[in-house]
Design an enzyme around this catalytic site. Structure first.
Site, PDB file in Angstrom:
ATOM      1  N   ASP A   1       0.847  -1.200   0.000  1.00 37.71           N
ATOM      2  CA  ASP A   1       0.000   0.000   0.000  1.00 37.71           C
ATOM      3  C   ASP A   1       0.885   1.253   0.000  1.00 37.71           C
ATOM      4  O   ASP A   1       0.849   2.043   0.934  1.00 37.71           O
ATOM      5  CB  ASP A   1      -0.939   0.000   1.212  1.00 37.71           C
ATOM      6  CG  ASP A   1      -0.205  -0.068   2.548  1.00 37.71           C
ATOM      7  OD1 ASP A   1       0.970  -0.507   2.575  1.00 37.71           O
ATOM      8  OD2 ASP A   1      -0.800   0.316   3.579  1.00 37.71           O
TER       9      ASP A   1
ATOM     10  N   ASP B   1       7.021   1.328   1.725  1.00 40.90           N
ATOM     11  CA  ASP B   1       6.695   0.373   0.646  1.00 40.90           C
ATOM     12  C   ASP B   1       7.480   0.708  -0.620  1.00 40.90           C
ATOM     13  O   ASP B   1       7.987  -0.185  -1.305  1.00 40.90           O
ATOM     14  CB  ASP B   1       5.203   0.424   0.289  1.00 40.90           C
ATOM     15  CG  ASP B   1       4.279   0.165   1.449  1.00 40.90           C
ATOM     16  OD1 ASP B   1       3.758  -0.953   1.555  1.00 40.90           O
ATOM     17  OD2 ASP B   1       4.072   1.098   2.237  1.00 40.90           O
TER      18      ASP B   1
ATOM     19  N   ASN C   1      -2.376   2.677   3.637  1.00 37.55           N
ATOM     20  CA  ASN C   1      -1.896   4.000   4.042  1.00 37.55           C
ATOM     21  C   ASN C   1      -2.785   5.107   3.488  1.00 37.55           C
ATOM     22  O   ASN C   1      -3.042   6.110   4.162  1.00 37.55           O
ATOM     23  CB  ASN C   1      -0.458   4.192   3.553  1.00 37.55           C
ATOM     24  CG  ASN C   1       0.525   3.313   4.294  1.00 37.55           C
ATOM     25  OD1 ASN C   1       0.413   3.115   5.499  1.00 37.55           O
ATOM     26  ND2 ASN C   1       1.499   2.768   3.569  1.00 37.55           N
TER      27      ASN C   1
ATOM     28  N   THR D   1       3.140  -6.012   2.507  1.00 40.10           N
ATOM     29  CA  THR D   1       3.594  -4.964   3.425  1.00 40.10           C
ATOM     30  C   THR D   1       2.470  -3.990   3.752  1.00 40.10           C
ATOM     31  O   THR D   1       2.724  -2.831   4.084  1.00 40.10           O
ATOM     32  CB  THR D   1       4.795  -4.211   2.820  1.00 40.10           C
ATOM     33  OG1 THR D   1       4.447  -3.720   1.515  1.00 40.10           O
ATOM     34  CG2 THR D   1       6.012  -5.115   2.717  1.00 40.10           C
TER      35      THR D   1
ATOM     36  N   PHE E   1      -0.830  -0.904  12.600  1.00 39.55           N
ATOM     37  CA  PHE E   1      -1.747  -0.424  11.569  1.00 39.55           C
ATOM     38  C   PHE E   1      -2.165  -1.501  10.582  1.00 39.55           C
ATOM     39  O   PHE E   1      -3.362  -1.675  10.302  1.00 39.55           O
ATOM     40  CB  PHE E   1      -1.119   0.757  10.810  1.00 39.55           C
ATOM     41  CG  PHE E   1      -1.975   1.250   9.683  1.00 39.55           C
ATOM     42  CD1 PHE E   1      -2.998   2.160   9.902  1.00 39.55           C
ATOM     43  CD2 PHE E   1      -1.772   0.796   8.380  1.00 39.55           C
ATOM     44  CE1 PHE E   1      -3.807   2.607   8.866  1.00 39.55           C
ATOM     45  CE2 PHE E   1      -2.572   1.237   7.335  1.00 39.55           C
ATOM     46  CZ  PHE E   1      -3.592   2.144   7.581  1.00 39.55           C
ATOM     47  N   ASN E   2      -1.207  -2.227   9.990  1.00 41.32           N
ATOM     48  CA  ASN E   2      -1.555  -3.196   8.945  1.00 41.32           C
ATOM     49  C   ASN E   2      -2.466  -4.298   9.474  1.00 41.32           C
ATOM     50  O   ASN E   2      -3.331  -4.798   8.748  1.00 41.32           O
ATOM     51  CB  ASN E   2      -0.299  -3.818   8.344  1.00 41.32           C
ATOM     52  CG  ASN E   2       0.460  -2.864   7.459  1.00 41.32           C
ATOM     53  OD1 ASN E   2      -0.085  -1.877   6.973  1.00 41.32           O
ATOM     54  ND2 ASN E   2       1.740  -3.134   7.248  1.00 41.32           N
TER      55      ASN E   2
ATOM     56  N   HIS F   1      10.080   0.173   8.220  1.00 42.98           N
ATOM     57  CA  HIS F   1       9.375  -1.091   8.417  1.00 42.98           C
ATOM     58  C   HIS F   1       9.491  -2.049   7.224  1.00 42.98           C
ATOM     59  O   HIS F   1      10.056  -3.136   7.320  1.00 42.98           O
ATOM     60  CB  HIS F   1       7.883  -0.814   8.665  1.00 42.98           C
ATOM     61  CG  HIS F   1       7.599   0.201   9.709  1.00 42.98           C
ATOM     62  ND1 HIS F   1       7.664  -0.072  11.053  1.00 42.98           N
ATOM     63  CD2 HIS F   1       7.212   1.500   9.603  1.00 42.98           C
ATOM     64  CE1 HIS F   1       7.336   1.008  11.736  1.00 42.98           C
ATOM     65  NE2 HIS F   1       7.055   1.972  10.883  1.00 42.98           N
ATOM     66  N   ASP F   2       8.886  -1.660   6.112  1.00 42.16           N
ATOM     67  CA  ASP F   2       8.605  -2.606   5.027  1.00 42.16           C
ATOM     68  C   ASP F   2       9.840  -3.229   4.378  1.00 42.16           C
ATOM     69  O   ASP F   2       9.815  -4.418   4.026  1.00 42.16           O
ATOM     70  CB  ASP F   2       7.733  -1.937   3.964  1.00 42.16           C
ATOM     71  CG  ASP F   2       6.350  -1.582   4.491  1.00 42.16           C
ATOM     72  OD1 ASP F   2       5.964  -2.127   5.535  1.00 42.16           O
ATOM     73  OD2 ASP F   2       5.666  -0.765   3.852  1.00 42.16           O
TER      74      ASP F   2
END
Length: 315
Positions: free
Chosen positions: A16, A21, A45, A129, A170-171, A244-245
């Site tokens: 996203d 990402d 997102n 992701t 969140f995800n 993160h991703d």
């Protein structure tokens, strides 16, 4: 997981985009160890129309020849949430974003995933992701693919606290029912949660390393990370954003940079304050079967060195 002398590992990146990402896409497409079969997009997102546009922008930045398939625009059950407060209205605020010329494919992301996994049994690694809605839809339409994927490497969840609520990342919160489908499917799953991604902060010296590449992609990465830092500075008091991703693809390339171990992980599907929490049995107190390999630590300097080296391969 990869061997540079071997045939490239086929992967599908499902995300996203999103600042991190976009960097994950750039990392994967710079890595000859991987064969990126396609990019699939999902709401998250920002809305699906924008995440898909951002995937197209990232692809166009490097002139990559990889198909993009749009997928789910909403969760399976819950109302949609989004993260403009973190990523800006565009989802990739910061750099000047060009208008891409190449469009997307007509096939839905879930059908593309099913088709590719069935065509290469035991070979394809799925790298989501964002919310897990596309994968959940694929697994509901074709349950057989759970036994046909080589692996699923997801950025989401946490073994401890959340970032969107006190309990939920969140995800996971964006579609907990989809996460439940994936977690209970039997597919081999690796989770990169906040407990490990918050160990890799893109502080100013690390951002400067991208800018020092002196390339368009290096500058793009630096500006993305500078914008991404603003939310993390306000929320956590950190000098930069947690990257993160890209840990998902980095793990495929350099697993020795990480520590991980199997755990039983369940997803809270209630409507209370713990909704969307990934309940990780860190100490095996329940004795339930371990269904997820959970990343627990990262060599942050090695991780950022890998990112800079790979993004430095672009002109």
């Amino acid at each position: 997981m990869t061997d540079s002398a071997a045939v490239p590992l086929p992967v599908i990146l499902d995300g996203d985009p999103g600042h991190d990402d976009a960097l994950n896409i750039l990392l994967a497409l710079a890595s000859p160890e991987l064969q990126v079969l396609g990019l699939t997009t999902v709401f998250g997102n920002v809305g699906l129309d924008r995440t898909t546009l951002n995937a197209r922008i990232t692809r166009e930045l490097i002139g990559a020849d990889v198909p993009i398939h749009a997928g789910a625009d909403r969760p399976l059950v819950r109302p949609r949430i989004s993260a403009e407060a973190v990523h800006g209205d565009s989802g990739m605020d910061g750099p000047d974003l060009p208008t891409p010329t190449r469009g997307v494919e007509g096939q839905h992301a879930a059908h593309f995933i099913i088709e590719q996994v069935r065509a290469r049994p035991g070979e394809v690694v799925l790298v989501p992701t964002g919310p897990l809605t596309n994968l959940a839809l694929a697994l509901r339409l074709a349950p057989d693919i759970a036994a046909l994927v080589r692996g699923v490497v997801w950025m989401g969840g946490s073994t401890d606290t959340g970032n969107w609520t006190p309990a939920a990342e969140f995800n996971a919160l964006a579609d907990p029912h989809a996460a439940h489908v994936v977690f209970t499917s039997g597919a081999p799953l690796t989770m990169f949660g906040l407990n490990v991604t918050h160990q890799a902060i893109a502080h100013p010296a690390r951002v400067a390393a991208f800018r020092a590449l002196g390339t368009r992609v290096g500058e793009f990465a630096a500006v993305l990370l500078e914008f991404f830092a603003e939310h993390h500075r306000e929320r956590y008091g950190w000098e930069g954003g947690a990257l993160h991703d890209p840990m998902t693809v980095a793990w495929l390339l350099r697993p020795e940079l990480f520590e991980s171990r199997p755990m039983h992980v369940a997803v809270d599907l209630t409507d209370g304050p713990s909704a969307g929490r990934t309940v990780a049995d860190v100490w095996n107190v329940t004795g339930q079967p371990q269904n997820v390999r959970v990343a627990t630590a990262v060599d942050a300097d090695g991780f950022f060195a890998l990112l800079v080296e790979r993004l430095g391969r672009y002109p």
